[in-house]
Write an enzyme that holds these catalytic residues in place. Structure first.
Site, PDB file in Angstrom:
ATOM      1  N   TYR A   1     -12.725  -1.802  11.000  1.00 52.72           N
ATOM      2  CA  TYR A   1     -11.364  -1.250  10.950  1.00 52.72           C
ATOM      3  C   TYR A   1     -10.631  -1.504  12.257  1.00 52.72           C
ATOM      4  CZ  TYR A   1      -7.596   2.106  10.103  1.00 52.72           C
ATOM      5  OH  TYR A   1      -6.366   2.698   9.927  1.00 52.72           O
TER       6      TYR A   1
ATOM      7  N   GLY B   1       0.810  -1.216   0.000  1.00 57.18           N
ATOM      8  CA  GLY B   1       0.000   0.000   0.000  1.00 57.18           C
ATOM      9  C   GLY B   1       0.837   1.256   0.000  1.00 57.18           C
ATOM     10  N   ALA B   2       1.865   1.267  -0.856  1.00 48.35           N
ATOM     11  CA  ALA B   2       2.841   2.363  -0.820  1.00 48.35           C
ATOM     12  C   ALA B   2       2.615   3.428  -1.876  1.00 48.35           C
ATOM     13  CB  ALA B   2       4.254   1.793  -0.968  1.00 48.35           C
TER      14      ALA B   2
ATOM     15  N   ASP C   1      -2.603  -7.479  -5.257  1.00 47.55           N
ATOM     16  CA  ASP C   1      -3.653  -7.397  -4.242  1.00 47.55           C
ATOM     17  C   ASP C   1      -3.255  -8.350  -3.123  1.00 47.55           C
ATOM     18  OD1 ASP C   1      -5.891  -7.706  -2.626  1.00 47.55           O
ATOM     19  OD2 ASP C   1      -7.301  -7.895  -4.274  1.00 47.55           O
ATOM     20  N   VAL C   2      -2.890  -7.822  -1.963  1.00 45.46           N
ATOM     21  CA  VAL C   2      -2.338  -8.667  -0.898  1.00 45.46           C
ATOM     22  C   VAL C   2      -3.368  -9.608  -0.287  1.00 45.46           C
ATOM     23  CG1 VAL C   2      -0.436  -7.097  -0.342  1.00 45.46           C
ATOM     24  CG2 VAL C   2      -2.652  -6.827   0.829  1.00 45.46           C
TER      25      VAL C   2
END
Length: 251
Positions: free
Chosen positions: A158, A13-14, A64-65
């Site tokens: 979250y 997500g960098a 996509d992790v």
């Protein structure tokens, strides 16, 4: 503190926000940085360009992790091209304020946990065998102060996902310690990223700051500094670094 120049660092997500700044700081420390992204290729290319313009080394990598085969393929490719990954920063997440109106509570919960928590699980599992074999590795999981606070209804998924990161940290710290592989958590409070102005009006920002003892949000650079600390210090493992301006005082 260890010299990490020449190490290969994967930041998930960098392509924007905190992940972008973590990537920039790792590049400044001399790392080759893999700028992971899932959807925003243009943003990822900009981060890579920013790093290379400053004299650093970086490459974008789309993955996509939450996709297990894709994660294994990513690590296999990085092993072949660069000899593997030395540093893993699990930063990828879904913005909790961007839920689609049509999503049910269960659908939203599954989606948030698939990226925020399952993604970190999959990348860590893919990372560990080679790291233990090389007897060097650093994992940093980016959690949140919301892992410790009662969540309002729209933030439950979250908060749960971020609390789960601490369980991952303890498990992989225990597994890796005999092999000089460490795993730690950084738990930020409010971060002054490029998206904060889109999400909060000046009045809402002032209200949020009133609940922070230091009366301000943290800069992404301050948070990135906390991320680099356990990467450079090989004797820290299984720990949580709280950096939130005093919102949560850990025992």
């Amino acid at each position: 503190m260890e010299n990490i120049a020449g190490k290969t660092a994967l930041v998930t997500g960098a392509s924007q926000g905190l992940g972008r700044v973590i990537a920039l700081e790792l590049a400044k420390a001399g790392c080759r940085v893999i700028v992971n992204y899932a959807n925003h290729s243009g943003n990822a290319e900009k981060v890579v360009a920013e790093i290379t313009a400053a004299g650093g080394t970086a490459e974008p990598f789309r993955c996509d992790v939450s996709d297990e085969p894709a994660v294994h393929a990513m690590f296999a490719a990085l092993e072949e091209r660069f000899g593997g990954v030395d540093i893993l920063v699990n930063n990828a997440r879904i913005d909790p304020w961007r839920r689609e109106a049509s999503m049910s509570e269960g659908e939203w919960f599954d989606r948030v946990l698939s990226i925020n928590l399952k993604g970190a699980l999959l990348t860590s599992f893919a990372f560990m065998p080679k790291a233990m074999e090389r007897r060097y590795g650093r994992i940093v999981n980016v959690s949140s102060v919301r892992a410790f606070r009662a969540a309002e209804p729209n933030m439950i998924a979250y908060g749960v996902s971020k609390l789960g990161m601490h369980g991952l940290t303890r498990a992989f710290a225990e597994q890796g310690a005999p092999f000089n592989v460490t795993c730690n958590t950084v738990a930020p409070g409010m971060i002054l990223s490029e998206n904060i102005a889109k999400r909060l009006t000046p009045e809402k920002y002032a209200e949020e700051c009133s609940a922070i003892p230091m009366r301000r949000g943290g800069t992404a650079e301050e948070i990135a500094d906390a991320v680099l600390f356990p990467i450079r210090n090989g004797y820290v493992t299984g720990e949580t670094i709280n950096i939130n301006g005093g919102m949560y005082y850990a025992p």
